[in-house]
Design an enzyme around this catalytic site. Sequence first.
Site, PDB file in Angstrom:
ATOM      1  CB  ILE A 152     -67.647  -6.970   9.796  1.00 51.56           C
ATOM      2  CG1 ILE A 152     -68.550  -6.670  11.007  1.00 51.56           C
ATOM      3  CG2 ILE A 152     -67.349  -5.689   9.029  1.00 51.56           C
ATOM      4  CD1 ILE A 152     -67.921  -5.786  12.074  1.00 51.56           C
ATOM      5  CB  THR A 231     -64.145  -0.257  10.124  1.00 50.30           C
ATOM      6  OG1 THR A 231     -64.115  -1.554   9.537  1.00 50.30           O
ATOM      7  CG2 THR A 231     -64.238   0.815   9.059  1.00 50.30           C
ATOM      8  NE  ARG A 233     -62.690  -2.845  19.496  1.00 54.38           N
ATOM      9  CZ  ARG A 233     -63.891  -2.580  19.003  1.00 54.38           C
ATOM     10  NH1 ARG A 233     -64.022  -1.918  17.878  1.00 54.38           N
ATOM     11  NH2 ARG A 233     -64.983  -2.964  19.628  1.00 54.38           N
ATOM     12  CG  ASP A 257     -64.921   4.404  12.586  1.00 53.53           C
ATOM     13  OD1 ASP A 257     -65.181   5.627  12.705  1.00 53.53           O
ATOM     14  OD2 ASP A 257     -65.598   3.513  13.134  1.00 53.53           O
ATOM     15  CD  GLU A 262     -60.897   3.721  19.197  1.00 50.62           C
ATOM     16  OE1 GLU A 262     -61.876   4.288  19.664  1.00 50.62           O
ATOM     17  OE2 GLU A 262     -60.865   3.280  18.043  1.00 50.62           O
ATOM     18  CG  HIS A 303     -65.112   3.602  17.511  1.00 47.44           C
ATOM     19  ND1 HIS A 303     -64.160   2.897  18.202  1.00 47.44           N
ATOM     20  CD2 HIS A 303     -66.045   2.691  17.166  1.00 47.44           C
ATOM     21  CE1 HIS A 303     -64.509   1.626  18.283  1.00 47.44           C
ATOM     22  NE2 HIS A 303     -65.662   1.481  17.649  1.00 47.44           N
ATOM     23  CB  ALA A 305     -67.759   1.824  11.570  1.00 49.76           C
TER      24      ALA A 305
HETATM   25  P1  NAI Z   1     -66.249 -11.986  13.913  1.00 50.51           P
HETATM   26  O1  NAI Z   1     -65.911 -12.585  15.211  1.00 50.51           O
HETATM   27  O2  NAI Z   1     -67.504 -12.381  13.234  1.00 50.51           O
HETATM   28  O3  NAI Z   1     -65.034 -12.218  12.881  1.00 50.51           O
HETATM   29  C1  NAI Z   1     -63.682 -12.023  13.206  1.00 50.51           C
HETATM   30  C2  NAI Z   1     -62.853 -12.913  12.288  1.00 50.51           C
HETATM   31  O4  NAI Z   1     -61.485 -12.589  12.464  1.00 50.51           O
HETATM   32  C3  NAI Z   1     -63.006 -14.407  12.564  1.00 50.51           C
HETATM   33  O5  NAI Z   1     -63.331 -15.080  11.369  1.00 50.51           O
HETATM   34  C4  NAI Z   1     -61.627 -14.827  13.087  1.00 50.51           C
HETATM   35  O6  NAI Z   1     -61.266 -16.145  12.736  1.00 50.51           O
HETATM   36  C5  NAI Z   1     -60.744 -13.806  12.395  1.00 50.51           C
HETATM   37  N1  NAI Z   1     -59.443 -13.579  13.004  1.00 50.51           N
HETATM   38  C6  NAI Z   1     -59.149 -13.349  14.302  1.00 50.51           C
HETATM   39  N2  NAI Z   1     -57.817 -13.128  14.434  1.00 50.51           N
HETATM   40  C7  NAI Z   1     -57.271 -13.204  13.202  1.00 50.51           C
HETATM   41  C8  NAI Z   1     -55.956 -13.052  12.677  1.00 50.51           C
HETATM   42  N3  NAI Z   1     -54.912 -12.801  13.456  1.00 50.51           N
HETATM   43  N4  NAI Z   1     -55.784 -13.180  11.365  1.00 50.51           N
HETATM   44  C9  NAI Z   1     -56.815 -13.456  10.553  1.00 50.51           C
HETATM   45  N5  NAI Z   1     -58.087 -13.621  10.980  1.00 50.51           N
HETATM   46  C10 NAI Z   1     -58.311 -13.486  12.278  1.00 50.51           C
HETATM   47  O7  NAI Z   1     -66.221 -10.413  14.164  1.00 50.51           O
HETATM   48  P2  NAI Z   1     -66.981  -9.275  13.334  1.00 50.51           P
HETATM   49  O8  NAI Z   1     -68.365  -9.117  13.854  1.00 50.51           O
HETATM   50  O9  NAI Z   1     -66.760  -9.475  11.883  1.00 50.51           O
HETATM   51  O10 NAI Z   1     -66.183  -7.966  13.823  1.00 50.51           O
HETATM   52  C11 NAI Z   1     -64.812  -7.778  13.522  1.00 50.51           C
HETATM   53  C12 NAI Z   1     -64.293  -6.641  14.382  1.00 50.51           C
HETATM   54  O11 NAI Z   1     -64.873  -5.396  13.986  1.00 50.51           O
HETATM   55  C13 NAI Z   1     -64.716  -6.759  15.873  1.00 50.51           C
HETATM   56  O12 NAI Z   1     -63.842  -7.586  16.579  1.00 50.51           O
HETATM   57  C14 NAI Z   1     -64.661  -5.340  16.346  1.00 50.51           C
HETATM   58  O13 NAI Z   1     -63.383  -5.109  16.895  1.00 50.51           O
HETATM   59  C15 NAI Z   1     -64.838  -4.503  15.080  1.00 50.51           C
HETATM   60  N6  NAI Z   1     -66.051  -3.684  15.095  1.00 50.51           N
HETATM   61  C16 NAI Z   1     -65.930  -2.326  14.891  1.00 50.51           C
HETATM   62  C17 NAI Z   1     -67.040  -1.511  14.886  1.00 50.51           C
HETATM   63  C18 NAI Z   1     -66.936  -0.021  14.658  1.00 50.51           C
HETATM   64  O14 NAI Z   1     -67.901   0.720  14.963  1.00 50.51           O
HETATM   65  N7  NAI Z   1     -65.841   0.500  14.136  1.00 50.51           N
HETATM   66  C19 NAI Z   1     -68.387  -2.080  15.127  1.00 50.51           C
HETATM   67  C20 NAI Z   1     -68.414  -3.516  15.300  1.00 50.51           C
HETATM   68  C21 NAI Z   1     -67.275  -4.271  15.294  1.00 50.51           C
END
Ligand code: NAI
Length: 337
Positions: A152, A231, A233, A257, A262, A303, A305
């Site tokens: 993302i 967007t 957590r 969002d 939650e 929530h 997004a």
């Molecule tokens: P992803 O796993 O592709 O990327 C997460 C990135 O965060 C990774 O590059 C990781 O190295 C980095 N990371 C983890 N902890 C970190 C820290 N303390 N400092 C810096 N970087 C850190 O995940 P993706 O698909 O990009 O999703 C990100 C988050 O978005 C998900 O974990 C989920 O919680 C949230 N999400 C929210 C949605 C919504 O409807 N609001 C829908 C889908 C995901």
Amino acid sequence: MKILYCAPYEGERDIAEQALEGHDVLFTDQPVRTEIPEEHRDAEALSVFVDSVVTKEMIDSMPNLKVIALRSTGFDHVDHAHAREKGITVSYVPHYGSQTVAEYAFALMLALSRKAYAAYDALRSDGSRDVKKYEGFDLKGKTLGVIGTGAIGRHSVSIAQGFGMKVIAYDLYPNEEFAAESDIVYKESVQEVLAESDIVTLHVPSSPENHHMINAESLAGAKKGIYVINTARGDLVDTVALTQAIQSGQVAGAGLDVYEGEKFITDEMELLAQDVEIGEAVWRSFAAEHALLDMPNVIVTPHVAFNSVEAKKEITDTTTDNILKGLGEEAQNEVPH
Ligand code: NAI
């Protein structure tokens, strides 16, 4: 082959039927929870959403079962270990909607930068056309801080660049190839990003280490007048600290969002399941506790997004592909052991 496809969302049936053409696909209106309907126990593939539960007994009741295809990123609702022991492939949807969520982060950003919703709301409620109230600012030329450059976060970078923003980023595991390709600069810490950003957008997962990564101390060291977009957590941000920083003017506004509390939500698609409810009391207590909903420079959404036609289609496409590959003995996207 016979495929049992349980409780598709509205519009999903047509997409799945087309992708699985040539197979005998049976759609049920209801999820399965305690048993597989007797007339469908001869199916070779079973596809379920998070509103179904698939137990050991249900798996054992299907003698021809080769594939269980979960239409979700979560997989706790299925006894996948037992299925695997029996040689059944259990697949899931590891990622969907990365572009969808990144676009939504910009929907929140633009709502704040151009006050479009406030202008519309006032016009609609009392016919107010006071143009002076709605002075905004351009994204072009501003610095966006992207925390987390996974699926993302990387889309957010490219959208920001389309707006002519300068992008800086922080990730625990910097992707140097991506940085070189996209011409962004990785900083050494979240704090360094906050100190230089006009807007910060969070794209990291929830984890004990990431709890309250945005807190009173980090906000105090942020660039004055920063906007915070979340967007990802809710528990990444200390909401009380954010509210106080907005009240003091240190933070200019926020687009949220997701909310603290939650954190039990592990899979967005759960929010679409009819019998999974986030109680109104939970939402109300957040709103009341944090007083954010009443702040003019804050936009809060429930929530949503992830919820686009395209993101859901991506789930169906991945699932039908998982079924076909699994039946063809080329399993893909198997749930982690
Ligand atoms: P992803 O796993 O592709 O990327 C997460 C990135 O965060 C990774 O590059 C990781 O190295 C980095 N990371 C983890 N902890 C970190 C820290 N303390 N400092 C810096 N970087 C850190 O995940 P993706 O698909 O990009 O999703 C990100 C988050 O978005 C998900 O974990 C989920 O919680 C949230 N999400 C929210 C949605 C919504 O409807 N609001 C829908 C889908 C995901």
